[in-house]
Write a protein that holds these residues in place. Structure first.
Motif, PDB file in Angstrom:
ATOM      1  N   ASP A   1     -11.846  16.159   8.246  1.00  0.00           N
ATOM      2  CA  ASP A   1     -12.558  16.366   9.509  1.00  0.00           C
ATOM      3  C   ASP A   1     -12.493  15.147  10.410  1.00  0.00           C
ATOM      4  O   ASP A   1     -12.523  15.272  11.642  1.00  0.00           O
ATOM      5  N   SER A   2     -12.435  13.965   9.818  1.00  0.00           N
ATOM      6  CA  SER A   2     -12.282  12.755  10.627  1.00  0.00           C
ATOM      7  C   SER A   2     -11.734  11.642   9.755  1.00  0.00           C
ATOM      8  O   SER A   2     -11.721  11.741   8.527  1.00  0.00           O
ATOM      9  N   GLY A   3     -11.267  10.593  10.412  1.00  0.00           N
ATOM     10  CA  GLY A   3     -10.652   9.481   9.692  1.00  0.00           C
ATOM     11  C   GLY A   3      -9.144   9.617   9.653  1.00  0.00           C
ATOM     12  O   GLY A   3      -8.559  10.497  10.299  1.00  0.00           O
ATOM     13  N   THR A   4      -8.521   8.760   8.865  1.00  0.00           N
ATOM     14  CA  THR A   4      -7.063   8.700   8.806  1.00  0.00           C
ATOM     15  C   THR A   4      -6.611   8.505   7.367  1.00  0.00           C
ATOM     16  O   THR A   4      -7.207   7.737   6.620  1.00  0.00           O
ATOM     17  N   ILE A   5      -5.547   9.208   6.998  1.00  0.00           N
ATOM     18  CA  ILE A   5      -4.892   8.989   5.719  1.00  0.00           C
ATOM     19  C   ILE A   5      -3.487   8.476   5.999  1.00  0.00           C
ATOM     20  O   ILE A   5      -2.750   9.058   6.803  1.00  0.00           O
ATOM     21  N   VAL A   6      -3.134   7.364   5.365  1.00  0.00           N
ATOM     22  CA  VAL A   6      -1.835   6.733   5.575  1.00  0.00           C
ATOM     23  C   VAL A   6      -1.069   6.758   4.258  1.00  0.00           C
ATOM     24  O   VAL A   6      -1.599   6.361   3.209  1.00  0.00           O
ATOM     25  N   PHE A   7       0.156   7.239   4.314  1.00  0.00           N
ATOM     26  CA  PHE A   7       1.004   7.326   3.122  1.00  0.00           C
ATOM     27  C   PHE A   7       2.331   6.650   3.420  1.00  0.00           C
ATOM     28  O   PHE A   7       3.018   7.001   4.373  1.00  0.00           O
ATOM     29  N   ASN A   8       2.661   5.646   2.597  1.00  0.00           N
ATOM     30  CA  ASN A   8       3.894   4.878   2.806  1.00  0.00           C
ATOM     31  C   ASN A   8       4.009   4.356   4.234  1.00  0.00           C
ATOM     32  O   ASN A   8       5.079   4.378   4.850  1.00  0.00           O
ATOM     33  N   GLY A   9       2.875   3.881   4.759  1.00  0.00           N
ATOM     34  CA  GLY A   9       2.881   3.238   6.069  1.00  0.00           C
ATOM     35  C   GLY A   9       2.816   4.169   7.254  1.00  0.00           C
ATOM     36  O   GLY A   9       2.781   3.717   8.396  1.00  0.00           O
TER      37      GLY A   9
ATOM     38  N   ASP B   1       0.834  -1.197   0.000  1.00  0.00           N
ATOM     39  CA  ASP B   1       0.000   0.000   0.000  1.00  0.00           C
ATOM     40  C   ASP B   1       0.873   1.252   0.000  1.00  0.00           C
ATOM     41  O   ASP B   1       1.781   1.400   0.830  1.00  0.00           O
ATOM     42  N   VAL B   2       0.603   2.154  -0.913  1.00  0.00           N
ATOM     43  CA  VAL B   2       1.277   3.452  -0.926  1.00  0.00           C
ATOM     44  C   VAL B   2       0.407   4.503  -0.254  1.00  0.00           C
ATOM     45  O   VAL B   2       0.885   5.312   0.541  1.00  0.00           O
ATOM     46  N   LEU B   3      -0.891   4.475  -0.570  1.00  0.00           N
ATOM     47  CA  LEU B   3      -1.815   5.480  -0.047  1.00  0.00           C
ATOM     48  C   LEU B   3      -3.084   4.789   0.412  1.00  0.00           C
ATOM     49  O   LEU B   3      -3.618   3.923  -0.285  1.00  0.00           O
ATOM     50  N   GLU B   4      -3.570   5.165   1.592  1.00  0.00           N
ATOM     51  CA  GLU B   4      -4.790   4.566   2.110  1.00  0.00           C
ATOM     52  C   GLU B   4      -5.632   5.615   2.840  1.00  0.00           C
ATOM     53  O   GLU B   4      -5.116   6.378   3.661  1.00  0.00           O
ATOM     54  N   PHE B   5      -6.922   5.654   2.530  1.00  0.00           N
ATOM     55  CA  PHE B   5      -7.902   6.445   3.258  1.00  0.00           C
ATOM     56  C   PHE B   5      -8.689   5.494   4.144  1.00  0.00           C
ATOM     57  O   PHE B   5      -9.184   4.469   3.680  1.00  0.00           O
TER      58      PHE B   5
ATOM     59  N   VAL C   1     -14.892   7.655   3.609  1.00  0.00           N
ATOM     60  CA  VAL C   1     -14.308   7.006   2.436  1.00  0.00           C
ATOM     61  C   VAL C   1     -13.199   6.049   2.835  1.00  0.00           C
ATOM     62  O   VAL C   1     -12.276   6.415   3.574  1.00  0.00           O
ATOM     63  N   ASP C   2     -13.281   4.824   2.335  1.00  0.00           N
ATOM     64  CA  ASP C   2     -12.195   3.845   2.438  1.00  0.00           C
ATOM     65  C   ASP C   2     -11.635   3.638   1.038  1.00  0.00           C
ATOM     66  O   ASP C   2     -12.376   3.300   0.109  1.00  0.00           O
TER      67      ASP C   2
END
Length: 260
Positions: A60-68, A6-10, A26-27
């Protein structure tokens, strides 16, 4: 759980403007080397999704993950993320007072501290790659829209990003200039560049994407291979959208189970 590639994850990402959820839990994930094309009606949140990825718009909420790693909100963390994400906008966003070559070398020189010879050498190679070998000393205002967008792509690539984000890169172009930009993007895809492309160019999405995502009203309605999405969409909203857009290109189009 995230995968190693995974490079990018919402993760359950929500973004509001006033009281409207432009992104609604959004996932979404992108793997290394994957080309994902996001299609959908105007105003559905597609561009906001990209702008949230590198925190041009805060979520506003949730998490964004980039390169772990979780994309933080401090200036230092955002600075690092933006170095590794190439962003190509609808309207080029080139500096008009700088030459083409100066536009491309600016960020590598200032942000990465590269020597002039290294930055200029890479810039010239990138100009050759996008078919603009002899344009280094020209100013953006003297170029066509398609040429400016190819410079913008070269400028984003100069930072050697881990992912390229394209926000409707052909929407501001005259029809005869669209093909030259799509050809560059097609070449990037063929070379294994990780790409997320918000686009209305359905034939490009169909022929280049590994995965097509249909987005509407802040939601991912449907996601799958181009073959499945374009020939046998499962959701009625997807069918209606594609039937309209593909009929504009290919004549009347219907899908299994759809009334004629």
């Amino acid at each position: 759980m995230p995968r190693e590639d995974d490079v990018l994850e919402f993760r359950e990402v929500t973004k509001r403007f006033d009281q409207t959820n432009v992104l609604d839990r959004v996932d979404f994930r992108v793997c290394a080397g994957e080309v994902v094309c996001i299609v959908g009606p105007s105003g559905s949140g597609k561009s906001t999704l990209l702008r949230c990825a590198n925190a041009l718009e805060p979520i506003d909420s949730g998490t964004i993950v980039f390169n772990g790693r979780t994309v933080g909100r401090t200036k230092r963390k955002l600075y690092k993320v933006r170095q590794q994400m190439g962003m190509v906008f609808q309207n080029f966003e080139l500096f008009p007072h700088l030459t083409v070559l100066q536009n491309i070398v600016l960020a590598p020189r200032i942000v990465k501290g590269e020597t002039e010879s290294v930055a200029v050498g890479r810039a010239r190679n990138l100009l050759r790659r996008v078919g603009l070998d002899d344009f280094g000393n020209k100013y953006p205002g003297t170029l066509s829209g398609g040429q400016q967008q190819r410079v913008a792509i070269a400028r984003a690539l100069a930072m050697e990003p881990d992912i390229m984000l394209f926000d409707e890169p052909t929407s501001a172009l005259d029809p005869e200039r669209v093909g030259e930009v799509l050809a560059v993007m097609r070449d990037l895809a063929n070379q294994g560049t990780t790409m997320v492309v918000v686009t209305h160019e359905m034939e490009f999405a169909r022929s280049v994407a590994d995965r097509v995502v249909f987005f509407d009203r802040g939601h991912i309605v449907e996601s799958g291979t181009p073959e499945r999405i374009f020939t046998n969409p499962q959701q009625e909203r997807t069918r209606a959208f594609l039937s309209h857009h593909l009929s504009n290109v290919n004549g009347q189009r219907s899908f299994p189970g759809q009334a004629h």
